[in-house]
Write an enzyme that holds these catalytic residues in place. Sequence first.
Site, short mmCIF file in Angstrom:
data_model
loop_
_atom_site.label_atom_id
_atom_site.label_comp_id
_atom_site.label_asym_id
_atom_site.label_seq_id
_atom_site.Cartn_x
_atom_site.Cartn_y
_atom_site.Cartn_z
N GLU A 1 -12.63 -15.92 32.42
CA GLU A 1 -12.55 -14.77 32.04
C GLU A 1 -11.33 -14.15 32.34
OE1 GLU A 1 -13.05 -10.69 32.06
OE2 GLU A 1 -13.09 -11.60 33.78
N GLU B 1 -12.35 -20.81 28.87
CA GLU B 1 -11.51 -21.23 30.32
C GLU B 1 -11.28 -20.39 31.13
OE1 GLU B 1 -11.32 -24.45 29.95
OE2 GLU B 1 -12.28 -24.37 28.00
N ARG C 1 0.85 -1.20 -0.09
CA ARG C 1 0.11 -0.13 -0.18
C ARG C 1 0.93 1.24 0.13
NH1 ARG C 1 -5.20 1.83 -0.95
NH2 ARG C 1 -5.74 3.47 0.24
#
Length: 669
Positions: free
Chosen positions: A424, A422, A306
């Site tokens: 928070e 598994e 880009r």
Amino acid sequence: MKKAREAASFDTHELTCLIYGGEQTVQQRRVAFERVERALGTRDTSILPRCYGNMNRDEAYDEGLEVGRVTFEDGRHHNHDFFLESTPRGMIANASPFGLVRFLFEPAIQYCGNEEQKAKWLPLSRAGKILGTYCQTELGHGTFVRGLETTATFDQTADEFVIHSPTLSSTKFWPGGLGFSTTHTVVMARLMIGTNDHGPHLFIVQLRSTEDGMPLPGIKLGDVGLKMAYNGTDNGFACFELVRIPRSNMLMGHVTVSRDGAYSAIPGHAVLSYSTMLLGRVRIARITAFQLAQATTIAVRYSTVREQGVGPDSSGPNETRIISYRSQHFRLLTLVAKAYATLFASRKCDADHTKLRVQQESGEHSMLPYMHSLSAGMKAWATSDAADGAEDARKCCGGHGFLMISGLPEIVASITAAATFEGENYVLWQQVGRYLLKCVDALKAGQKLHPDMVYLNDGNGVSASCKAQRTQFLGRGVQLSIYRHRAQRLVFSVHAAVRSSSMAPPDAWNYHMMAIISAARAHIEYIALQAFVTQLENLPASTTPALQLALNRLCSLFALSNLINPRSVDVLSFVEDGHLSSPQLDMIREQVNELLDALLPDAIALTDAWDFTDASLCSALGMADGNVYENIMRWVEQLPINQKAWKENSGVYEPGWTDSVDPILKAKL
């Protein structure tokens, strides 16, 4: 991009072998991916991937079933585990309807079952005679496992357990494959014997007939609907209405319920029953490294192609590749460094987990509290930083990164989901903090700590202020001392605050929670940097000097950029006690800038080394050929909405034009 690859200072393949553990593994992995991609018809990336073609909920699941079946059978037929932990797209295995079979179902039996149970169930699962999932989370209860409501009541007369969902909130909710794909599950339920509640235990429950897929009596199953990601699998719910299972279906590796209802358990059995969850956290941390690497691979490749603007000084006849801008390659190269740091930290986690398993095989569990803390912290650190990093990589791609066909939204969403898998993350940080405070308690009582925790009592000469100057900040010892000093200070500070508080212990914990989380994060970041340094110290003897130099620069960039990066979490804690001065921070900025200049020519090579196929990235922006604009337009032109308009109505989208656009244009004022 070709020129960028040619300018790399090291052999990319050499680094690929380091990432995957050797030449043989690299070649076997490539063959497996090619075989699977051909079977799925995804290898030809000139064709718009099905996932970008207006799939509804059912079609997304159908595609997920096909991917799951092909990868499951490929691993079984060719005896490999390349898709054990992650899918061909690089997402955690539970993105597949059958992903939890080997990710959680079999480990639960392996770790928590007795020898007879393992001999019965594991061969059935490995042969594909049954398909399993793992049911822990409930509609109303997640990370707080002790709060689970599903019950398993022992019926002594029938020698059976009765599995029951007593409330709406006790509905098992979220397990991958539970909706329609799996035949069996390991259920975590409260063991009830008479009036005694023995807390959560594990039970094998058959969900469906293996002949026709019909749910067994008393079991209601279904899908939870569309999610931010992972729509190729049927995350599901299960309600149990007095479902009976044999007593032998309770996993009895650590606990026993006899025929007469007598209950016995080894010390610490409650924590041991969470071993499967611990393994899940270890695996998530590792997979997250690869997902962050995927995001940076796409963004680096795009940024190399880009062009935008005429340079930082607004001069020159040609537009400038955006990776040349300092803001762009600072963001991207620091994320590349973090991906490698996460990989090497996860390897340390893997190695320690293996040591624990060896211990446990002989009945020794002393390492379990340390491993519980390490896995919790690594999972929280890896997923939170990777989710933020992947999102920033997406932003580095500007508007094109917002396109689904960039592949980045799916990567971002899937890593974000891992922040709650598994456990928070903010709860996990607290679990790390609880362990750290116990370590300080143990030190004060004269007790020994796990070797990795001894640093809390051993300053190793770290003074109140850092004495390093300029290039001395590139020294591994200096970098480690800065991170160690911060971790020590924060841990002892919060320990003093919590333990000396006049508040009740729960109130003191809640009051100082953010400081506890800061200390936990500082500890894990120190461990992660240690792991990176250890990896460099243990490179194979055959490693070329060029690769050693590149990896040393990457390690320094990881360590030093965290000190001056405006996006760093809790960066103030490095300087708030005066350990580093303002002039020293300026020196660190100088070193970071020099590292960025040195690493920029290697940006493509550092991402190519992860060896992602175009099909696995599934990105019009991130294909290896660098033809970004051609690839975008090729896929856009194949979108069903365009094909419908062009083929049926010469460019008019019906009935949209007739029902909505035309009435506006022809309305009478």
